[in-house]
Design an enzyme around this catalytic site. Structure first.
Site, short mmCIF file in Angstrom:
data_model
loop_
_atom_site.label_atom_id
_atom_site.label_comp_id
_atom_site.label_asym_id
_atom_site.label_seq_id
_atom_site.Cartn_x
_atom_site.Cartn_y
_atom_site.Cartn_z
N SER A 572 0.67 -0.99 0.52
CA SER A 572 -0.35 0.56 -0.43
C SER A 572 1.15 0.86 0.03
CB SER A 572 -1.03 -0.29 1.30
OG SER A 572 -2.19 0.93 1.04
N HIS A 687 -8.31 -5.25 -1.61
CA HIS A 687 -6.58 -4.45 -1.08
C HIS A 687 -6.10 -5.23 0.00
CE1 HIS A 687 -4.29 -1.10 -0.31
NE2 HIS A 687 -4.10 -1.08 0.83
#
Length: 713
Positions: A572, A687
């Site tokens: 991320s 994610h």
């Protein structure tokens, strides 16, 4: 497949940082586009044989799957009413079971669980790719919940009302179609929510900015609007807080950027703006007080003109009544201003320069907070004593550990929390906060051999002289000769701290096999409060990268490892850090794992939900900000003729938070300049890049095969 050369276009983009109408490899941003998916499948076909065909893969995969599917792991506990609920996944329940037991049974060695909802069975019955995303249960009665279901792990969810007594979805109950949405119970039959209501109701970040109330039986089209923000906001979200006395306060959080929030209260007079500083977090509501963490200093004027303004330092935990939050003075029967000796707002706890408040939870009569001293945690509780202020107590927990607040009871002052360290398995404890008593309820079995491991903490000196602490987890008998395989794991953003966590996968697949783990506490995180984060914001972003490089150089100087045997892992925002590590200092590493990353920082704001992070990185539409973003943006800084280590780039097709186009385009750019890389894209997972234990085991096995090949061989 060979991609067309676009180096000249990239050089032009670097020279003129303003974002062009079309950028190199932009076609790879079409998430499910035919051409893009053909590219993904071709890349996967090249990478899978390399990593899954390695002789170590089967063993690593089996070990990871055993850990992720273990039936003796600690069930994550959540209070709902008088029961304890848990969401459980294992090899037989891949999508998971939502289940419950009594507190008494949960305390036993073998709790008796009752299945409430079988997500695998639901997905099969509806022929849907449902992934559990949590529940939100209505207050007071705690008999019905809003269940969030995601298609394949996306942040966008469908919301359905579920009856805990009948263990079934409520016929004719609340049902909200898929959207990125935030929903709260206003009362037993009314919701307050924000979502995509149709054209013109979502921000540039893809979140709702129109708040409405929805009564039972109403279609979404009849929901009543109570507040409207701006499309330029990140989002507007409602929060409903209640205390043990039955008092309620409705807060609307208007996020003007990722870190600045305008707090408003929904009152009988409508929506009123508070004076709470925009860099703050409302943590809860207890005894009529809002509990707030200040992420900036606040000078609070006093109503008594003879007194100087009161200054609250950044990082302080305070209490404040809703009226005072609105800036209203206490008035007497004739409207006169009454000066009270009671503090309002009051300081609950003020950290020093090497402390930070990480988490806060409220119960009926207490405030609990995790406080870190030089990245080593302790659990504190606070009692409101009226005009005498707040009294602090520290509960006895393990030294030099990480503490996580799990769930507070719906009534009373009980709190589940965990304690762990790099080498000590997680313990789940139940705290009776008024009595000050703790009970260890569950202990995770050791997942890796740790009796021959040592944890050390060192400091490196960054480019500007700042001292950067970092942890080293290693074999006790390790020789400092530069030959040790070392994985550096950092994040450096969004005020998120890297803490001493027990990581069974890393322990089993890396530490137990002789690998070294390096955990730097670089700026951009929250290890030392808001100032540590702010030091690496926007134009100062390079400081986080300089901190990382300083730690890596210190590791080499101490001969803990060497560039031949040292690698970096980031996901991320950490994936952005990995991209910068690769492009700015390729000489420091022989492996870089770039997972779910941001990489094209001149276009990040155009890809969901990138616009929400302008407060962290800056605005690429402004030439002066684009100029300093372009200096570190990994996609724009891949250069021909540079010797890069073999990178492993991985993401998920269904990641609707950090767009997979970042990873795809970066790999394509590396290929264009002839740099080595491996690319793998999971078609599910969201994610987190792991929709189920089997997919997660594959993910980690591939990671550690790659690291083993690069750093151990």
């Amino acid at each position: 497949m060979k991609l067309p050369a676009l180096a000249a276009t990239l050089l032009l983009a670097s020279a003129a940082p303003a974002v062009a109408a079309e950028t190199p490899f932009e076609w790879l941003e079409a998430v499910d586009g035919a051409r893009a998916m053909e590219w993904v499948q071709a890349e996967n076909a090249k990478t899978l044989p390399v990593l899954t065909g390695d002789a170590r893969y089967a063993g690593l995969h089996a070990e990871a799957l055993t850990i992720l599917s273990a039936k003796d792991r600690i069930p994550t506990s959540k209070f709902i009413g008088t029961g304890v609920y848990n969401f459980w996944q294992d090899a037989a329940n891949v999508r998971g079971l939502w289940r419950r037991t009594t507190l008494g049974s949960f305390r036993s060695a073998t709790p008796t669980w009752e299945t409430v909802l079988d997500v695998d069975a639901l997905a099969k019955a509806e022929n849907a790719n449902w992934i559990w995303k949590g529940s939100n249960c209505r207050p007071v009665t705690h008999d019905r919940c809003l269940v969030d279901l995601s298609n394949g792990g996306k942040d966008a969810v469908e919301v359905r009302e579920f009856d805990l007594k009948t263990k079934a979805f409520v016929e004719g109950g609340f049902r909200l179609s898929e959207s990125k949405q935030t929903v709260a119970w206003l009362d037993a039959d009314t919701l307050i929510l924000t979502r995509d209501w149709g054209p013109g109701t979502t921000t540039e970040s893809g979140y709702g900015f129109v708040v409405k109330t929805l009564k039972r039986g109403q279609p979404l089209s009849e929901a009543k609007e109570v507040y409207r923000g701006s499309p330029k906001d990140v989002s507007v979200t409602p929060m409903v807080y209640r205390d043990a006395k039955g008092q309620r306060v409705v807060v609307l959080r208007r996020a003007v950027d990722f870190f600045h929030t305008e707090f408003l209260l929904l009152t009988d007079k409508g929506v009123e703006k508070t004076q709470i500083p925009q860099r703050s977090t409302i943590q809860g509501f207890v005894n009529g007080d809002l509990i707030v963490t200040l992420e900036e200093s606040w000078t609070r004027p006093r109503f008594d003109k003879d007194k100087d303004p009161k200054v609250f330092a950044s990082g302080t935990l305070i209490s404040i009544t809703p009226d005072k939050a609105l800036g209203k003075p206490l008035t007497g029967p004739n409207g006169e201003i009454v000066i009270s000796n009671n503090c309002d707002p009051c300081v609950v706890f003020e950290p020093n320069a090497r402390q930070s408040i990480d988490q806060v939870e409220v119960t009926d009569n207490r405030v609990a907070a995790v406080v870190y001293d030089n990245v080593r945690g302790r659990l504190m509780t606070f009692q409101d004593r009226g005009e005498w202020g707040w009294r602090a107590s520290t509960l006895p927990t393990a030294d030099n550990a990480s503490i996580n607040l799990v769930s507070a009871s719906d009534g009373g002052d009980q709190l589940f929390f965990t304690v762990e360290s790099f080498v000590s398995p997680t313990q789940l404890s139940l705290g009776e906060l008024v009595a000050g008593k703790l009970e260890v309820v569950k202990t995770m079995p050791a997942r890796f051999k740790a009796d021959d491991l040592t944890v050390e903490q060192f400091e490196a000196t960054s480019k500007d002289g700042t001292k950067i602490p970092y942890f080293v987890i290693r074999k006790t008998n390790l020789k400092y000769d530069g030959s040790n395989p070392a994985q550096v794991f950092a994040y450096g953003g969004f005020q998120l701290s890297k803490l001493p966590l027990y990581d069974p996968i890393n322990g089993k697949l890396w530490l137990e096999r002789g690998g070294v783990q390096i955990v730097p506490n670089i700026r951009g995180g929250g290890e030392f409060g808001p100032a540590w984060h702010e030091a690496a914001l926007k134009q100062n972003r390079q400081r986080a990268y300089d901190d990382l490089f300083a730690v890596a150089e210190d590791v080499v100087a101490r001969k803990i490892s060497s560039p031949r045997h040292m690698g970096f892992y980031g996901r991320s925002n950490g994936g952005l850090l990995a991209g910068v590590a690769l492009t700015q200092r390729p000489d420091l590493w022989n492996a870089v794992v770039v997972e779910s990353p941001l990489l094209d920082m001149l276009r990040y704001h155009l890809l969901p939900a990138g616009a929400s992070w302008i407060g962290e990185y800056g605005d690429p539409t402004k030439p002066e900000e684009a100029a300093w973003i372009a200096k570190y943006s990994p996609f724009q800084n891949v250069k021909p003729g540079v010797k890069y280590p073999l990178a492993y780039i991985t993401t998920s097709t269904k990641d609707d938070r950090v767009h997979p186009g970042h990873a795809r385009k970066f790999a394509a750019r590396l290929e264009e300049v002839g740099a080595p890389y491996l690319y793998y894209e999971n078609t599910d997972g969201g994610h987190a890049n792991a929709a189920d234990p089997a997919a997660n085991a594959k993910r980690w096995a591939m990671h550690y095969v790659y690291l083993s090949r690069q750093l151990m061989d």
